[in-house]
Design an enzyme around this catalytic site. Structure first.
Site, PDB file in Angstrom:
ATOM      1  CB  THR A   1      -0.942  -0.066   1.211  1.00  0.00           C
ATOM      2  OG1 THR A   1      -1.733  -1.024   0.879  1.00  0.00           O
ATOM      3  CG2 THR A   1      -1.723   1.409   1.154  1.00  0.00           C
TER       4      THR A   1
ATOM      5  CG  HIS B   1      -5.307  -9.011  -0.046  1.00  0.00           C
ATOM      6  ND1 HIS B   1      -4.974  -9.852   1.166  1.00  0.00           N
ATOM      7  CD2 HIS B   1      -5.019  -7.865   0.441  1.00  0.00           C
ATOM      8  CE1 HIS B   1      -4.197  -9.186   1.905  1.00  0.00           C
ATOM      9  NE2 HIS B   1      -4.316  -8.073   1.586  1.00  0.00           N
TER      10      HIS B   1
ATOM     11  NE  ARG C   1       1.037 -11.256   0.384  1.00  0.00           N
ATOM     12  CZ  ARG C   1       1.526 -10.585   0.888  1.00  0.00           C
ATOM     13  NH1 ARG C   1       0.902  -9.601   1.467  1.00  0.00           N
ATOM     14  NH2 ARG C   1       2.744 -10.557   0.876  1.00  0.00           N
TER      15      ARG C   1
ATOM     16  N   GLY D   1       9.136  -6.905   0.103  1.00  0.00           N
ATOM     17  CA  GLY D   1       8.610  -5.692   0.365  1.00  0.00           C
ATOM     18  C   GLY D   1       9.121  -4.461   0.340  1.00  0.00           C
ATOM     19  NE  ARG D   2       9.331  -4.376   5.950  1.00  0.00           N
ATOM     20  CZ  ARG D   2       9.299  -4.842   7.154  1.00  0.00           C
ATOM     21  NH1 ARG D   2       9.268  -4.272   8.132  1.00  0.00           N
ATOM     22  NH2 ARG D   2       9.434  -6.210   7.035  1.00  0.00           N
TER      23      ARG D   2
ATOM     24  CG  ASN E   1      -1.853  -9.255   5.500  1.00  0.00           C
ATOM     25  OD1 ASN E   1      -1.637 -10.076   6.297  1.00  0.00           O
ATOM     26  ND2 ASN E   1      -1.332  -8.645   4.472  1.00  0.00           N
TER      27      ASN E   1
ATOM     28  CE1 TYR F   1      -7.342  -4.580   5.238  1.00  0.00           C
ATOM     29  CE2 TYR F   1      -5.478  -5.907   4.608  1.00  0.00           C
ATOM     30  CZ  TYR F   1      -6.110  -4.623   5.130  1.00  0.00           C
ATOM     31  OH  TYR F   1      -4.976  -3.660   5.653  1.00  0.00           O
TER      32      TYR F   1
ATOM     33  CD  GLN G   1      -3.118  -8.149  -2.607  1.00  0.00           C
ATOM     34  OE1 GLN G   1      -3.053  -6.887  -2.228  1.00  0.00           O
ATOM     35  NE2 GLN G   1      -2.419  -9.118  -1.826  1.00  0.00           N
TER      36      GLN G   1
HETATM   37  C1  PHB Z   1      -2.465  -1.639   4.431  1.00  0.00           C
HETATM   38  O1  PHB Z   1      -2.753  -0.829   3.750  1.00  0.00           O
HETATM   39  O2  PHB Z   1      -2.244  -1.308   5.803  1.00  0.00           O
HETATM   40  C2  PHB Z   1      -2.259  -2.957   4.205  1.00  0.00           C
HETATM   41  C3  PHB Z   1      -2.884  -3.409   3.046  1.00  0.00           C
HETATM   42  C4  PHB Z   1      -2.881  -4.710   2.465  1.00  0.00           C
HETATM   43  C5  PHB Z   1      -2.329  -5.799   3.412  1.00  0.00           C
HETATM   44  C6  PHB Z   1      -1.738  -5.106   4.454  1.00  0.00           C
HETATM   45  C7  PHB Z   1      -1.743  -4.020   4.942  1.00  0.00           C
HETATM   46  O3  PHB Z   1      -2.408  -6.711   3.090  1.00  0.00           O
END
Ligand code: PHB
Length: 366
Positions: A27, A183, A235, A324-325, A186, A188, A101
């Site tokens: 994000t 997705h 995922r 990611g990071r 996490n 959602y 995604q």
């Molecule tokens: C977020 O925007 O914080 C976020 C979005 C998707 C994810 C995890 C965190 O899978």
């Protein structure tokens, strides 16, 4: 050390990827406004990262109801579709591959995001504790607000949610995305249905493991009907606690789903490991059990270094690893890995929102 496995090509659902270094979904909250439309800046960001074996886009809402954060992109309007078309064409021209995604946040939302100020929707009317929706307040100030008490979706509404995923997949296909990633991680919406606490339903979508998995599988089947199984990934985040998820029974659920995805011949399974989001680390035995259940491309993500990723591939447990990071700060991450070059450090102050700074201005290798 050698990272020869990471640098090998891989064929995923018939599509050849140039390496096994994937860009994780991130994000970044920089869609153009109004309308949450990907634009030139986002196009540049993704194109800079075309050296990844596969780019997985930031989570992208399939409907207005599915939005939980300001400025994240959507894939439900013609303008959003046209915006993604620019991104996909540009990434392809640069020799990259890209997956979209698909995201519905469920209860991790706020009435300010919803049509007519309605309550967010969820499997059950239970608010997520210690979880936040990012909103623009009526006075124009951006703010992290507690996720609101949702209303429970009626059974009769679920086909409409599945249809929203299918419509989003249809747009993704029209745009030419190489894959779509469902997705279901996490905390959602789809993860909320999988969860033993967030889901207290008494219909066919709650109770047993099979029932809690039903919505995810119906969404997968609907997306497969649009794109074919070879273009679909999912995922999951077993053991994850982000957004008030329950670790209990989550690894069993992941193994059950992995076997169901195997039956359907899905292109890939992407596991978000507990890392930045908290939760008990996965065991190597659990990773191996996933490997035994799912023969398609298996991807792990979460705090990996090149060395750790290479070891997982060399052991035959993973087929690819997503970063990611490191991809935020290193547009040429795969190229840097290949040369064992030093990495730029990501700046957490510019992860979300803003413009070029901390987004498209990280330097490439000299
Ligand atoms: C977020 O925007 O914080 C976020 C979005 C998707 C994810 C995890 C965190 O899978």
């Amino acid at each position: 050390m050698s990272i020869k496995h990471l640098l090998e090509t891989i064929t995923v659902g018939g599509t050849v990827l140039k390496n096994r270094i994937f860009m994780a979904p991130l994000t970044r909250s920089r869609a153009s406004q109004p309308g949450d439309v990907p634009a030139a800046l986002n196009c540049l960001y993704y194109t800079q990262r075309a050296g990844a074996g596969l780019i997985i886009t930031e989570a992208t809402q399939i409907s207005r109801q599915g939005q939980g954060y300001a400025w994240t992109p959507g894939i439900y309007t013609d303008a959003q579709q046209a915006g993604w078309q620019q991104v996909v064409d540009s990434v392809h021209t640069a020799g990259g591959k890209i997956a979209l995604q698909l995201w519905h946040v469920g209860r991790i939302s706020h009435s300010l995001h919803q049509e007519n100020g309605a309550a967010p929707v969820a499997p059950s009317a239970i608010a997520a504790k210690n979880s936040y929706s990012f909103v623009v307040l009526p006075d124009g100030k951006p703010s992290n607000e507690p996720a609101e008490l949702p209303r429970a979706l009626e059974t009769a509404e679920l086909p409409g949610i599945v249809a929203d995923y299918a419509a989003a997949a249809c747009r993704a296909k029209a745009v030419g995305f190489d894959f779509v990633e469902v997705h279901s991680a996490n905390g959602y919406l789809l993860n909320q249905f999988l969860d033993i606490n967030a889901n207290q339903r008494t219909d066919a979508y709650g109770g047993s493991m099979e029932n809690r998995a039903r919505l995810t599988l119906e969404v997968v089947d609907a997306v497969v009907a649009e794109l074919g199984s070879q273009k679909v990934g999912v995922r999951l985040s077993p053991n994850g606690v982000f957004n008030d998820m329950t670790p209990e029974a989550s690894t069993e659920m992941a193994l059950y789903l992995a076997a169901e995805f195997q039956k359907r011949g899905l292109a890939y399974l992407h596991i978000a490991e507990p890392d930045w989001a908290g939760g008990l680390a996965l065991t190597q035995d659990f990773r191996k059990a996933l490997r035994a259940s799912f023969k398609g491309t298996l991807v792990f993500c979460g705090g990996y270094t090149a060395e750790k990723a290479e070891a997982l591939l060399a052991d035959g447990i993973a087929d690819a690893v997503a970063f990611g990071r490191p991809y935020i700060a290193n547009p040429d991450l795969a190229e840097r890995f290949a040369k064992a070059a030093p990495l730029n450090t990501p700046d957490a102050n510019t992860f979300y929102g803003g413009a070029e700074k901390g987004y498209t201005d990280y330097p490439f290798m000299a």
